[in-house]
Design a protein around this motif. Structure first.
Motif, short mmCIF file in Angstrom:
data_model
loop_
_atom_site.label_atom_id
_atom_site.label_comp_id
_atom_site.label_asym_id
_atom_site.label_seq_id
_atom_site.Cartn_x
_atom_site.Cartn_y
_atom_site.Cartn_z
N ASP A 96 0.79 -1.19 0.06
CA ASP A 96 0.04 0.00 0.03
C ASP A 96 0.90 1.34 -0.16
O ASP A 96 0.25 2.35 -0.04
CB ASP A 96 -0.73 0.02 1.19
CG ASP A 96 -1.82 -1.00 1.06
OD1 ASP A 96 -2.36 -1.33 0.07
OD2 ASP A 96 -2.54 -1.46 2.15
N LEU A 97 1.99 1.13 0.26
CA LEU A 97 3.00 2.38 0.24
C LEU A 97 2.96 3.16 -1.20
O LEU A 97 2.65 2.41 -2.23
CB LEU A 97 4.32 1.87 0.77
CG LEU A 97 4.41 1.40 2.04
CD1 LEU A 97 6.07 0.67 2.32
CD2 LEU A 97 4.58 2.54 3.19
N PRO A 98 3.20 4.28 -1.12
CA PRO A 98 3.34 5.21 -2.07
C PRO A 98 4.31 4.64 -3.31
O PRO A 98 4.17 4.71 -4.59
CB PRO A 98 3.59 6.51 -1.72
CG PRO A 98 3.16 6.70 -0.14
CD PRO A 98 3.31 5.34 0.17
N ASP A 101 1.90 -0.03 -4.51
CA ASP A 101 0.65 0.35 -5.30
C ASP A 101 0.01 1.60 -4.82
O ASP A 101 -0.87 1.78 -5.31
CB ASP A 101 -0.05 -1.16 -4.91
CG ASP A 101 0.36 -1.92 -5.86
OD1 ASP A 101 0.96 -2.12 -6.68
OD2 ASP A 101 -0.22 -3.26 -5.53
N ASN A 102 0.47 2.30 -3.82
CA ASN A 102 -0.14 3.57 -3.31
C ASN A 102 -1.73 3.59 -2.97
O ASN A 102 -2.29 4.35 -4.00
CB ASN A 102 0.30 4.61 -4.38
CG ASN A 102 -0.08 6.15 -3.91
OD1 ASN A 102 0.07 6.26 -2.81
ND2 ASN A 102 -0.23 6.99 -4.71
N ASP A 103 -2.07 2.93 -2.10
CA ASP A 103 -3.50 2.95 -1.79
C ASP A 103 -3.64 3.53 -0.45
O ASP A 103 -2.83 3.35 0.43
CB ASP A 103 -3.99 1.63 -1.78
CG ASP A 103 -5.42 1.39 -2.31
OD1 ASP A 103 -6.20 2.19 -1.90
OD2 ASP A 103 -5.87 0.33 -2.69
N ASP A 104 -4.85 3.99 -0.08
CA ASP A 104 -5.27 4.77 1.07
C ASP A 104 -5.91 3.83 1.79
O ASP A 104 -6.22 4.12 3.13
CB ASP A 104 -5.94 6.09 0.60
CG ASP A 104 -5.26 7.37 0.21
OD1 ASP A 104 -3.87 7.13 -0.01
OD2 ASP A 104 -5.61 7.91 -0.65
N LYS A 114 -1.01 5.75 6.21
CA LYS A 114 -1.80 6.94 6.42
C LYS A 114 -1.85 7.26 7.64
O LYS A 114 -2.62 8.31 8.03
CB LYS A 114 -3.05 6.78 5.56
CG LYS A 114 -3.04 6.83 4.24
CD LYS A 114 -3.03 8.41 3.70
CE LYS A 114 -2.59 8.37 2.06
NZ LYS A 114 -2.38 9.89 1.75
N GLU A 118 4.83 6.72 6.95
CA GLU A 118 5.50 5.75 5.93
C GLU A 118 6.78 5.11 6.57
O GLU A 118 7.01 3.98 6.40
CB GLU A 118 6.06 6.27 4.63
CG GLU A 118 4.94 6.86 3.61
CD GLU A 118 5.53 7.54 2.22
OE1 GLU A 118 6.50 7.06 1.91
OE2 GLU A 118 5.04 8.42 1.91
N LYS A 251 -7.99 0.17 -9.29
CA LYS A 251 -6.56 0.70 -9.28
C LYS A 251 -5.68 0.03 -10.34
O LYS A 251 -4.63 0.49 -10.89
CB LYS A 251 -5.86 0.50 -7.84
CG LYS A 251 -6.39 1.39 -6.88
CD LYS A 251 -5.65 1.33 -5.57
CE LYS A 251 -4.19 1.77 -5.85
NZ LYS A 251 -4.24 3.29 -6.18
#
Length: 306
Positions: A96-98, A101-104, A114, A118, A251
């Motif tokens: 999920d990290l930017p 895959d960068n997910d909120d 979030k 990070e 996504k």
């Protein structure tokens, strides 16, 4: 091969919902106990935030089911079951990290980075990964030490360059590539998704002392449900809502990732997943009544909506 045929799976009902609920409660109680908050509190709070956020607990449940199938006990398999969920949760935190895959959102709430940032999220994932191996080594009871060592080695392989990490890096490198082949896509998901499901199933059987033949049959079952699981994931990313999934829908398309529907279309993707599930269930022929949970989980995978 284990033979316990007093129950005919074609005529006997198996309550999967009750089974999953019972096993999930046992797994979550064990995880809660294993991850008591200690100093430094922020680290353990971040670990618990993602570990206790819910989820299907499919990997630990598969481990418990295969151990029982091979004549073992829940007590023997539980430390490995918890370790599998620790490793899986680490992969979600890092995924999920930017930079990935960068997910909120994950499991219906804000992702770890979030909430904690990070830096803490990365360290929480690192801590879960390393603690997973310690937990198996220190807490496994009533199993031959050689079996425990074999499980630890298999876990390391499944999560490292020959498994999850290898699949992830090829996945990242393939983003935006319109010419990605089916072979490359299958490599990604055999390593990124199926490898951890495979070791979940085989670990429980190994701890129980299953024969190499039985472990191989279970490996084939696991590989097939693992790939089917990913195909269904790809389908749901297109067809389900973010509220249903508990994470951001669409996504994969937004990131220009190759998916099975992008190569095959939705109808053929569904057909391929169904074929894999049928083949997975066939790999369990001969195991008798104790294969019922694994058969039902295979059906659950193909029919899931989140």
């Amino acid at each position: 091969m284990v033979q316990t045929d007093s129950l005919d799976p074609k005529t006997s009902a198996f309550d999967l919902s009750a089974y999953l609920s019972d096993r999930r409660q046992q797994v979550e109680a064990a995880i809660d106990q294993a991850l008591a908050i200690q100093y430094p509190e922020t680290l353990y709070e971040a670990m618990r935030y993602s570990m206790l956020a819910g989820g299907k607990r499919l990997r630990p449940i598969l481990c418990l089911a295969s151990c029982e199938l091979a004549g073992g006990t829940i007590t023997t398999a539980m430390p490995t079951a918890c370790a599998l969920e620790m490793i899986h949760t680490m992969s979600l935190i890092h995924d999920d990290l930017p930079a990935m895959d960068n997910d909120d959102y994950r499991r219906g709430r804000l992702t770890n980075h979030k909430v904690y940032g990070e830096d803490v999220a990365i360290l929480a994932g690192d801590a879960l990964l390393t603690y997973a191996f310690e937990h198996v080594a220190a807490q496994t009871q009533d199993a031959d030490p050689e079996r425990v060592l074999r499980v630890i080695a298999n876990l390391a392989r499944a999560v490292g360059g020959e498994g999850l990490v290898g699949g992830q890096i090829v996945d990242l490198a393939s983003e935006g590539n319109p010419d990605i082949t089916l072979d490359t896509l299958t490599y990604i998901h055999n390593h990124k998704t199926a490898a951890l499901l495979e070791v979940s199933v085989t670990s429980g059987a190994i701890l129980a002392g299953a024969t190499d033949t039985d472990v191989e049959q279970l490996r084939q079952y696991a590989q097939r449900i693992g790939l089917a699981f990913q195909i269904v994931d790809d389908i749901l990313d297109i067809t389900a809502t973010s509220e249903t999934l508990g994470k951001s829908a669409g996504k994969d398309v937004a990131a220009q990732k190759a998916t099975y529907p992008s190569l095959w279309g939705l109808e053929e993707s569904r057909h391929q997943a169904q074929t894999l599930i049928a083949s997975a269930k066939a790999a369990l022929d001969g195991f008798g009544e104790l294969r019922q949970p694994l058969l039902a989980i295979a059906d659950y995978i193909i029919n899931r909506t989140y």
